[in-house]
Design a protein around this motif. Structure first.
Motif, PDB file in Angstrom:
ATOM      1  N   TYR A  72      -8.069  -9.249   1.052  1.00  0.00           N
ATOM      2  CA  TYR A  72      -8.012  -8.818   2.448  1.00  0.00           C
ATOM      3  C   TYR A  72      -7.960  -7.293   2.587  1.00  0.00           C
ATOM      4  CZ  TYR A  72      -6.976 -13.730   3.246  1.00  0.00           C
ATOM      5  OH  TYR A  72      -7.042 -15.098   3.268  1.00  0.00           O
ATOM      6  N   LEU A  73      -8.033  -6.552   1.478  1.00  0.00           N
ATOM      7  CA  LEU A  73      -7.915  -5.102   1.518  1.00  0.00           C
ATOM      8  C   LEU A  73      -9.268  -4.437   1.300  1.00  0.00           C
ATOM      9  CD1 LEU A  73      -4.717  -4.698  -0.716  1.00  0.00           C
ATOM     10  CD2 LEU A  73      -4.830  -4.947   1.773  1.00  0.00           C
ATOM     11  N   ASP A  74      -9.402  -3.220   1.843  1.00  0.00           N
ATOM     12  CA  ASP A  74     -10.615  -2.467   1.548  1.00  0.00           C
ATOM     13  C   ASP A  74     -10.495  -1.867   0.146  1.00  0.00           C
ATOM     14  OD1 ASP A  74      -9.065  -0.097   1.712  1.00  0.00           O
ATOM     15  OD2 ASP A  74      -9.593   0.223   3.801  1.00  0.00           O
ATOM     16  N   ASP A  75     -11.572  -1.227  -0.319  1.00  0.00           N
ATOM     17  CA  ASP A  75     -11.610  -0.763  -1.703  1.00  0.00           C
ATOM     18  C   ASP A  75     -10.504   0.236  -2.019  1.00  0.00           C
ATOM     19  OD1 ASP A  75     -13.761  -2.369  -2.198  1.00  0.00           O
ATOM     20  OD2 ASP A  75     -15.272  -0.783  -1.971  1.00  0.00           O
ATOM     21  N   ARG A 123      -7.139  -1.514  -2.096  1.00  0.00           N
ATOM     22  CA  ARG A 123      -7.087  -2.395  -3.265  1.00  0.00           C
ATOM     23  C   ARG A 123      -6.755  -1.592  -4.524  1.00  0.00           C
ATOM     24  NH1 ARG A 123     -11.992  -4.222  -3.021  1.00  0.00           N
ATOM     25  NH2 ARG A 123     -11.461  -5.785  -1.450  1.00  0.00           N
ATOM     26  N   THR A 150       0.806  -1.220   0.000  1.00  0.00           N
ATOM     27  CA  THR A 150       0.000   0.000   0.000  1.00  0.00           C
ATOM     28  C   THR A 150       0.836   1.265   0.000  1.00  0.00           C
ATOM     29  OG1 THR A 150      -0.181  -0.280   2.403  1.00  0.00           O
ATOM     30  CG2 THR A 150      -2.039  -1.018   1.066  1.00  0.00           C
TER      31      THR A 150
END
Length: 228
Positions: free
Chosen positions: A169-172, A175, A146
């Motif tokens: 496993y990531l939020d929008d 991601r 990230t």
């Protein structure tokens, strides 16, 4: 804010406990079939002048995926020597330490045929020691995907980036940041491959290609930076 030694140690411990470490050699058979049969042969054809291929295992955990990439890259017979280099990136220091050791359990090799176990590993009781000729093709770096600085880590560009079961496993927002960073890290003509649970739409600067059930993204144009 000044972060003390204890604070940094606690942050590292939190990271190691939070990150998901499930992986094994050749995880995702359809993905590795696409690599063996389509993507890697195409890369060898594209890079025959420079005879160099640079690959990235993003979210490499304990190294099984990075070493799997090194193995499939080495499987291609060539008349002349090639420079093959795989970089594994992960944020978990404990996982990277295990990856660098090159020592694995039978559980990590559960999808590896017996012939390949004997070919690529030295078997010592219940442990498997990866051969040095494969280990030397792979290096590991600690970094967070990230951070979106992959293009600065690899200024010459990556020919193949594999990021299996990380986006899930990531939020929008995270991601989108990671996908954009991976796309930016690719050299023109490079390929980006996700895992079976990493559903994602368009990738900036890339054209999607379908190989069976696997979608592969080829870098074909400029990548616009993602919105903060």
């Amino acid at each position: 804010q000044i972060i003390g030694t204890n604070d940094a140690a606690e942050a590292d411990q939190f990271t190691m406990e939070l990150t998901v470490g499930e992986t094994h050699f050749f995880r995702g058979p359809p993905q590795f079939d696409a690599l063996r049969n389509e993507i890697i042969p195409a890369l060898y054809a594209k890079k025959k002048r420079s005879r160099a291929i640079f690959a990235l295992s993003a979210g490499c955990s304990s190294g099984e995926e990075a070493y799997s990439l090194a193995i499939v890259l080495r499987e291609v017979p060539t008349a002349e020597p090639w420079r093959l280099e795989v970089t594994g990136i992960d944020i978990n220091a404990r996982s990277l330490q295990k990856a660098e050791s090159g020592v694995f359990s039978a559980w990590s090799l559960r999808d590896v045929p017996d012939a390949d176990r004997r070919r690529y590993f030295r078997i010592d009781g219940d442990t498997f020691h990866l051969n040095e000729d494969i280990k030397r093709l792979v290096r590991f770096r600690r970094a967070a995907l990230t951070d979106a600085a992959l293009d600065t880590l690899f200024p010459l560009g990556i020919d193949l980036a594999v990021c299996q079961n990380v986006l899930y496993y990531l939020d929008d927002a995270a991601r989108t940041t990671v996908v954009c960073a991976l796309a930016q890290s690719l050299a023109l003509g490079g390929y980006l491959l996700f895992g079976p649970v990493d559903h994602f739409g368009e990738v900036p600067g890339c054209t999607a290609k379908q190989y069976g059930e696997v979608v592969v993204y080829e870098r074909t144009g400029p990548v616009k930076a993602s919105a903060p």
